[in-house]
Scaffold this active site. Structure first.
Site, mmCIF file in Angstrom:
data_model
loop_
_atom_site.group_PDB
_atom_site.id
_atom_site.type_symbol
_atom_site.label_atom_id
_atom_site.label_comp_id
_atom_site.label_asym_id
_atom_site.label_seq_id
_atom_site.Cartn_x
_atom_site.Cartn_y
_atom_site.Cartn_z
ATOM 1 N N ARG A 42 -11.378 -22.045 31.467
ATOM 2 C CA ARG A 42 -10.212 -22.474 32.258
ATOM 3 C C ARG A 42 -10.637 -22.955 33.637
ATOM 4 N NH1 ARG A 42 -6.192 -17.804 32.279
ATOM 5 N NH2 ARG A 42 -5.081 -19.253 33.615
ATOM 6 N N ASP A 53 -5.289 -22.141 39.970
ATOM 7 C CA ASP A 53 -6.102 -23.323 40.302
ATOM 8 C C ASP A 53 -5.952 -23.625 41.788
ATOM 9 O OD1 ASP A 53 -3.884 -25.201 40.847
ATOM 10 O OD2 ASP A 53 -3.455 -25.054 38.706
ATOM 11 N N HIS A 60 -1.227 -14.772 42.330
ATOM 12 C CA HIS A 60 -2.006 -14.228 41.214
ATOM 13 C C HIS A 60 -3.501 -14.509 41.338
ATOM 14 C CE1 HIS A 60 1.997 -14.237 38.776
ATOM 15 N NE2 HIS A 60 1.893 -13.193 39.579
ATOM 16 N N CYS A 64 -16.843 -8.129 41.774
ATOM 17 C CA CYS A 64 -17.339 -7.065 40.903
ATOM 18 C C CYS A 64 -16.173 -6.206 40.429
ATOM 19 C CB CYS A 64 -18.344 -6.223 41.672
ATOM 20 S SG CYS A 64 -18.910 -4.792 40.742
ATOM 21 N N CYS A 74 -17.235 -2.549 42.315
ATOM 22 C CA CYS A 74 -17.292 -2.353 43.774
ATOM 23 C C CYS A 74 -16.547 -3.447 44.526
ATOM 24 C CB CYS A 74 -18.738 -2.267 44.261
ATOM 25 S SG CYS A 74 -19.594 -3.849 44.356
ATOM 26 N N CYS A 95 -23.087 -7.769 39.033
ATOM 27 C CA CYS A 95 -22.944 -7.688 40.486
ATOM 28 C C CYS A 95 -24.315 -7.489 41.133
ATOM 29 C CB CYS A 95 -22.024 -6.523 40.813
ATOM 30 S SG CYS A 95 -21.951 -6.114 42.555
ATOM 31 N N GLY A 109 8.579 -25.321 37.826
ATOM 32 C CA GLY A 109 7.649 -25.150 36.712
ATOM 33 C C GLY A 109 7.222 -23.728 36.449
ATOM 34 N N ASN A 147 12.331 -28.158 36.191
ATOM 35 C CA ASN A 147 11.678 -27.683 34.971
ATOM 36 C C ASN A 147 12.257 -28.495 33.805
ATOM 37 O OD1 ASN A 147 10.814 -25.950 32.729
ATOM 38 N ND2 ASN A 147 10.567 -24.339 34.265
ATOM 39 N N ALA A 164 8.157 -32.073 36.825
ATOM 40 C CA ALA A 164 8.059 -31.994 38.289
ATOM 41 C C ALA A 164 7.418 -33.253 38.876
ATOM 42 C CB ALA A 164 7.240 -30.759 38.670
#
Ligand code: BJW
Ligand code: ZN
Length: 266
Positions: free
Chosen positions: A85, A119, A134, A142, A145, A169, A209, A235, A253
């Protein structure tokens, strides 16, 4: 009753937005753009709930890959999905919807851009200070940690993607994970707080959207409405959570946002 307007894609069709919409957009003093996967759909990035037909992951439900449990169960499957992705996102270009948001910020100073997308197409179109609820595909850390792990730009992935063991890591040897927010994880408080504050104080809330299924992001439109903002949904399909007093502009959109700019200020 919700006010619904349909975009007509027929070549040469005249698509005039309702005056009531233009009259609410022009004088906005504190507007919010709240976007989801549909914002990047016309850049060729599959929406979250699209089937990834033909790809290695087509037999998996995306919601079942986007969890810490899935990563720990099968790190190579999940890391491979995210690297695939990330490659798709790196190859994609901002579309007219991302560019319209940049222009909208020039018309409506103080516009707050909130995205659920992982993105960076808003930034590459020229938007600044985008709130990424998000997280990001382009930041890894990691699992154990939380140290940041730099990601290399990699050669093209085969179309169907592949399993790929995550790097380790450099500090503690733990598994490196994508810098996104999975189901069951908390959103970053400093990002979420600003998003709630802006939504609670806005006079215009453009929801673009998104299916409106995922919380706590899905609470932002309702908060804005409760505080008296006008809600505008862009939408192709009527999303979840639309209220009677909202306006729905049904269509892509990338076609509707440029029309909105042109007709409100052109
Ligand atoms: C177009 C278009 C075009 C197409 N133009 N439009 C309250 C109630 C119920 C559940 C919960 C709740 N609170 C918390 C939960 C649990 C959970 C949740 O919401 N579950 C629901 C599924 C029910 N939420 C969480 O776990 C969140 N954490 C949390 O709340 O922590 C506290 C807590 C912990 C433990 C227990 C309880 C509380 C974290 C949520 C993180 C979501 N992360 C993901 C993955 C990110 C990484 C990745 O990308 O892989 O974020 S999930 C996924 O959905 C992704 C997206 O950002 C997000 C939203 O999806 P979006 O953008 O709406 O995409 P789609 O595909 O659904 O829709 C696309 C839309 O575009 C469609 O409407 C199309 O029509 C439209 N479209 N072409 C315009 N051209
Ligand atoms: Zn570590």
């Amino acid at each position: 009753m919700t006010r619904i307007w349909h975009f007509d894609p027929t070549p040469g069709a005249v698509n005039l937005l309702p005056d009531a919409v233009l009259e609410r957009v022009r004088p906005a003093q504190r507007a919010v753009v709240f976007g989801g996967a549909g914002m990047s759909a016309e850049s060729g990035i599959a929406t979250f709930r699209d089937a990834l037909s033909g790809a290695l992951w087509s037999r998996f439900d995306a919601e079942r890959l986007a969890t810490p449990e899935a990563f720990l169960r099968d790190p190579a499957l999940v890391w491979g999905w995210y690297e695939w992705r990330r490659m798709q996102a790196l190859k994609a270009q901002p579309n007219p919807a991302h560019r319209a948001v940049v222009e909208l910020a020039q018309r409506l100073p103080g516009l707050c851009v909130i995205t659920q997308n992982v993105d960076d197409l808003h930034e590459r179109a020229g938007s600044r200070e985008v709130l990424h609820l998000h997280g990001s595909l382009h930041q890894a850390r990691c699992f154990d940690c939380a140290a940041a792990h730099p990601l290399e730009t990699m050669p093209d992935e085969p179309d169907g993607g592949r399993r790929l063991p995550p790097p380790r890591c450099a500090h503690c040897g733990g598994l490196v994970r994508p810098g996104v927010v999975w189901f069951g994880e908390m959103l970053l408080a400093e990002v979420l707080d600003v998003a709630f504050e802006a939504s609670g104080a806005c006079d215009l809330f453009l929801s673009i959207g998104t299916s409106g299924l995922v919380h706590p992001a899905a609470q932002l439109p309702a908060l804005a409405r409760r505080q008296g903002a006008t809600l505008l949904h862009v939408n192709p399909q009527k999303p979840q959570g639309v209220a009677d007093e909202d306006y729905c502009l049904l269509g892509p959109a990338g076609a509707i946002l440029p029309l909105l700019l042109q007709q409100a200020w052109g």
